[in-house]
Design a protein around this motif. Structure first.
Motif, PDB file in Angstrom:
ATOM      1  N   ARG A  75      58.270  67.405  30.392  1.00 45.84           N
ATOM      2  CA  ARG A  75      58.890  68.159  31.484  1.00 45.84           C
ATOM      3  C   ARG A  75      57.881  69.231  31.879  1.00 45.84           C
ATOM      4  O   ARG A  75      57.454  70.030  31.028  1.00 45.84           O
ATOM      5  CB  ARG A  75      60.206  68.790  31.059  1.00 45.84           C
ATOM      6  CG  ARG A  75      61.264  67.781  30.661  1.00 45.84           C
ATOM      7  CD  ARG A  75      62.445  68.441  29.965  1.00 45.84           C
ATOM      8  NE  ARG A  75      63.315  69.134  30.882  1.00 45.84           N
ATOM      9  CZ  ARG A  75      64.384  68.595  31.478  1.00 45.84           C
ATOM     10  NH1 ARG A  75      64.683  67.317  31.246  1.00 45.84           N
ATOM     11  NH2 ARG A  75      65.154  69.278  32.287  1.00 45.84           N
ATOM     12  N   THR A  80      53.263  70.549  41.352  1.00 45.64           N
ATOM     13  CA  THR A  80      53.006  70.194  39.951  1.00 45.64           C
ATOM     14  C   THR A  80      51.684  70.785  39.476  1.00 45.64           C
ATOM     15  O   THR A  80      50.825  71.163  40.289  1.00 45.64           O
ATOM     16  CB  THR A  80      52.924  68.672  39.761  1.00 45.64           C
ATOM     17  OG1 THR A  80      51.706  68.177  40.353  1.00 45.64           O
ATOM     18  CG2 THR A  80      54.123  67.973  40.381  1.00 45.64           C
ATOM     19  N   SER A 119      59.638  68.981  37.011  1.00 45.99           N
ATOM     20  CA  SER A 119      59.481  67.529  37.008  1.00 45.99           C
ATOM     21  C   SER A 119      59.943  66.993  35.657  1.00 45.99           C
ATOM     22  O   SER A 119      59.550  67.496  34.609  1.00 45.99           O
ATOM     23  CB  SER A 119      58.019  67.127  37.244  1.00 45.99           C
ATOM     24  OG  SER A 119      57.624  67.406  38.572  1.00 45.99           O
ATOM     25  N   GLN A 137      60.425  63.585  33.140  1.00 52.06           N
ATOM     26  CA  GLN A 137      59.954  62.220  32.890  1.00 52.06           C
ATOM     27  C   GLN A 137      61.129  61.243  32.955  1.00 52.06           C
ATOM     28  O   GLN A 137      62.201  61.493  32.407  1.00 52.06           O
ATOM     29  CB  GLN A 137      59.259  62.124  31.535  1.00 52.06           C
ATOM     30  CG  GLN A 137      58.627  60.751  31.293  1.00 52.06           C
ATOM     31  CD  GLN A 137      57.890  60.651  29.964  1.00 52.06           C
ATOM     32  OE1 GLN A 137      57.700  61.645  29.278  1.00 52.06           O
ATOM     33  NE2 GLN A 137      57.493  59.446  29.603  1.00 52.06           N
ATOM     34  N   HIS A 191      59.394  74.580  40.348  1.00 47.06           N
ATOM     35  CA  HIS A 191      59.652  73.163  40.614  1.00 47.06           C
ATOM     36  C   HIS A 191      59.532  72.383  39.310  1.00 47.06           C
ATOM     37  O   HIS A 191      58.445  72.266  38.730  1.00 47.06           O
ATOM     38  CB  HIS A 191      58.666  72.622  41.642  1.00 47.06           C
ATOM     39  CG  HIS A 191      58.669  73.384  42.935  1.00 47.06           C
ATOM     40  ND1 HIS A 191      59.703  73.325  43.833  1.00 47.06           N
ATOM     41  CD2 HIS A 191      57.763  74.249  43.468  1.00 47.06           C
ATOM     42  CE1 HIS A 191      59.440  74.104  44.874  1.00 47.06           C
ATOM     43  NE2 HIS A 191      58.263  74.671  44.670  1.00 47.06           N
ATOM     44  N   TYR A 199      57.874  60.302  37.078  1.00 44.88           N
ATOM     45  CA  TYR A 199      58.575  61.577  37.058  1.00 44.88           C
ATOM     46  C   TYR A 199      59.498  61.700  38.272  1.00 44.88           C
ATOM     47  O   TYR A 199      59.271  61.086  39.315  1.00 44.88           O
ATOM     48  CB  TYR A 199      57.577  62.740  37.066  1.00 44.88           C
ATOM     49  CG  TYR A 199      56.753  62.816  35.810  1.00 44.88           C
ATOM     50  CD1 TYR A 199      57.183  63.564  34.723  1.00 44.88           C
ATOM     51  CD2 TYR A 199      55.547  62.117  35.698  1.00 44.88           C
ATOM     52  CE1 TYR A 199      56.428  63.626  33.553  1.00 44.88           C
ATOM     53  CE2 TYR A 199      54.795  62.172  34.538  1.00 44.88           C
ATOM     54  CZ  TYR A 199      55.245  62.919  33.470  1.00 44.88           C
ATOM     55  OH  TYR A 199      54.510  62.965  32.327  1.00 44.88           O
ATOM     56  N   GLU A 259      56.598  72.228  34.867  1.00 46.52           N
ATOM     57  CA  GLU A 259      57.121  73.113  35.903  1.00 46.52           C
ATOM     58  C   GLU A 259      55.978  73.870  36.555  1.00 46.52           C
ATOM     59  O   GLU A 259      55.014  74.257  35.902  1.00 46.52           O
ATOM     60  CB  GLU A 259      58.121  74.104  35.306  1.00 46.52           C
ATOM     61  CG  GLU A 259      58.818  74.969  36.348  1.00 46.52           C
ATOM     62  CD  GLU A 259      59.929  75.823  35.756  1.00 46.52           C
ATOM     63  OE1 GLU A 259      60.459  76.679  36.488  1.00 46.52           O
ATOM     64  OE2 GLU A 259      60.247  75.644  34.564  1.00 46.52           O
ATOM     65  N   THR A 279      61.310  64.822  40.647  1.00 51.28           N
ATOM     66  CA  THR A 279      61.431  66.236  40.963  1.00 51.28           C
ATOM     67  C   THR A 279      62.270  66.400  42.218  1.00 51.28           C
ATOM     68  O   THR A 279      62.230  65.558  43.130  1.00 51.28           O
ATOM     69  CB  THR A 279      60.057  66.904  41.140  1.00 51.28           C
ATOM     70  OG1 THR A 279      60.239  68.317  41.311  1.00 51.28           O
ATOM     71  CG2 THR A 279      59.301  66.365  42.354  1.00 51.28           C
TER      72      THR A 279
END
Length: 500
Positions: A50, A403, A58, A60, A56, A446, A52, A448
């Motif tokens: 995971r 990301t 993201s 898995q 934001h 991923y 950030e 998001t």
């Protein structure tokens, strides 16, 4: 300025576009390989990833039954669909490589019922069967469709009625390489129709397009698409008209495919100048595409209702290797605007903007994501970036990195690429993105959710003015989902007032 294309010019250009697909397309196709022998010993796992950046998160997606990352595998080319009856439910499909030492892949997928906070990977579509090029969509009733390429360029379309937990054995849908799919959710004549297009060069039939009039139970005989669009997507407008886009660049349109009582045919195909060619075999993704060609339509009912948007990564003139470019049509795809550059960095020889991906939200907002090397100036070190437009692409909010940086050359599963595309579905508040990256040193998929920039336009007239202030005052208090709740917290209050 619009590009006006007379019918004679269009007719003269379409054979060249088709020929281009036959030559360039030969260099890029899915080739089935045998399944590697099973390896002894248990599957080795590690904690899920995971990441950030700037708020934001993201998450898995390709994790095992216990939620852990599977070491030594690879996952790429994700596609996402979200249930319109319950947006917390979504499914992502991808190319699943159980070992990076083999290019054999299967149809992986995972589901969520909590808005993407957690994902469950129940297994592949069909154990031990070669599958590639996953494309997902969903009908108005929340049935998920998974279009999968298998050996011999055959496409099968699988349906899930339980939120993506299980899929059926699939229905033969003709097909070919680099297929895409779209479903009519308009409630009109074509409601429930399933449309599929693929690369004409690698086709199982004499054509490159099929459709289903019976909710995906069977698929009609193949037909050709003028201009032979390939490496692109499909969109359905509010009236059920079908648009098919492809690298080249060309857009084909049909207003009759929706009606089973009429012969399937296309109205026209229009070549479009995006300011440069599409990318294949470029440095960030040497064995694959630089991105697909995306098409979508404004169905908001607002001032830009019916506008059509085309987006792709292109190689522009000069020493800049790749830009994200959009064109707009306000007359149903007949004519198109000059190309609009979406990435806001200065042109330069080492800034690659690739894997451009687009979706149009129900309120007409355009969301775009892409991989970007502007900060590293190295072809293999990218960050996922985001931009949005609330005025039909005329202006854009500032480009935003979503990301941390990752290396697109890591984790290649005997293919020197990160797949060929990402995918995205937008709602009125955010863009929901499925993408591949190598944050843990291997290719993984991923999810998001990128909250869109707030624009305090409560009455939808494209201006922030006194009427929007009145809307906030009139809606003061708990008001989940109402237009004056700009910050999306379920309450119209002080923070919304300050945005006006």
């Amino acid at each position: 300025m619009k590009i006006h294309l007379v019918p004679a010019l269009v007719s003269s250009l379409l054979p060249a576009l088709a020929a281009f697909g036959q030559t360039t397309g030969e260099k890029h196709r899915e080739v089935p390989t045998g399944r590697p022998a099973a390896t002894a010993g248990p599957v080795v796992t590690s904690p899920p990833v995971r990441v950030e950046r700037g708020g934001h998160l993201s998450v898995q997606v390709n994790v095992d039954a216990t939620g852990n990352n599977i070491l030594g595998d690879a996952a790429n080319e994700p596609s996402i669909a979200i249930d319109p009856t319950d947006p917390r439910r979504a499914v992502i499909g991808w190319r699943q490589f159980d070992s990076v030492f083999s290019s054999f892949r299967e149809g992986g997928y995972a589901w969520t019922d909590d808005g993407g906070q957690t994902w469950t990977f129940p297994g592949v579509l069909e154990e031990g069967v070669f599958r590639s090029d996953p494309v997902l969509d969903v009908d108005a009733d929340g049935r998920f469709f998974y279009n999968s390429l298998t050996g011999g360029f055959v496409n099968t379309i699988h349906v899930s009625t339980d939120g993506g937990r299980t899929f059926d054995m699939g229905t033969f849908a003709f097909g070919g390489d680099k297929q895409w799919m779209g479903i009519d959710r308009t409630g009109g004549t074509g409601h429930g129709n399933v449309y599929a297009n693929w690369t004409r060069t690698f086709s199982t039939c004499d054509g490159q397009f099929t459709l289903s009039y019976d909710d995906g139970m069977s698929y009609e005989d193949c037909i050709d698409v003028p201009g032979a669009p390939r490496w692109g997507t499909i969109a359905v407008d509010a009236d059920g008209a079908v648009y098919i886009a492809g690298t080249g660049f060309v857009v084909a349109k049909s207003t009759t495919l929706r009606d089973p009582g009429l012969p399937p045919a296309f109205d026209f195909a229009t070549p479009i100048d995006l300011g440069g060619p599409g990318l294949f075999g470029a440095a960030p993704n040497p064995g694959g595409l630089g991105g697909q060609t995306w098409i979508d339509v404004d169905v908001s009912g607002g001032p830009r209702h019916g506008d059509v948007y085309l987006l792709s990564t292109v190689d522009p003139p000069g020493n800049d290797p790749a830009d994200v470019v959009l064109a707009r049509s306000t007359d149903g795809g007949l004519t198109w605007s000059d190309p609009i550059r979406v990435n806001d960095d200065p042109p330069g020889p080492d800034a690659w903007q690739w894997f451009a991906t687009m979706a149009v939200a129900p309120d007409g907002r355009i969301d775009v994501v892409w991989n970007d090397t502007r900060n590293s100036l190295e072809a293999n070190i990218s960050e996922l970036y985001y931009a949005s437009s609330g005025d039909g692409g005329r202006t854009w909010f500032e480009n935003t990195p979503i990301t941390p940086a990752f290396d697109s050359w890591l984790g290649w599963p005997q293919q020197n690429k990160l797949g060929d595309y990402y995918d995205m579905v937008s709602d009125d508040r955010a863009a929901n993105v499925a993408y591949a990256a190598t944050f843990n040193g291997e290719q993984d998929v991923y999810f998001t959710r990128i909250e869109a920039p707030s624009c305090a336009d409560a009455d939808g007239d494209s201006f922030v003015a006194f009427t929007d202030l009145l809307a906030v005052i009139g809606g003061w208090g708990p008001c989940d989902g109402c237009s004056a709740d700009f910050d999306g917290d379920g309450v119209v209050g002080v923070t919304d007032l300050l945005l006006v």
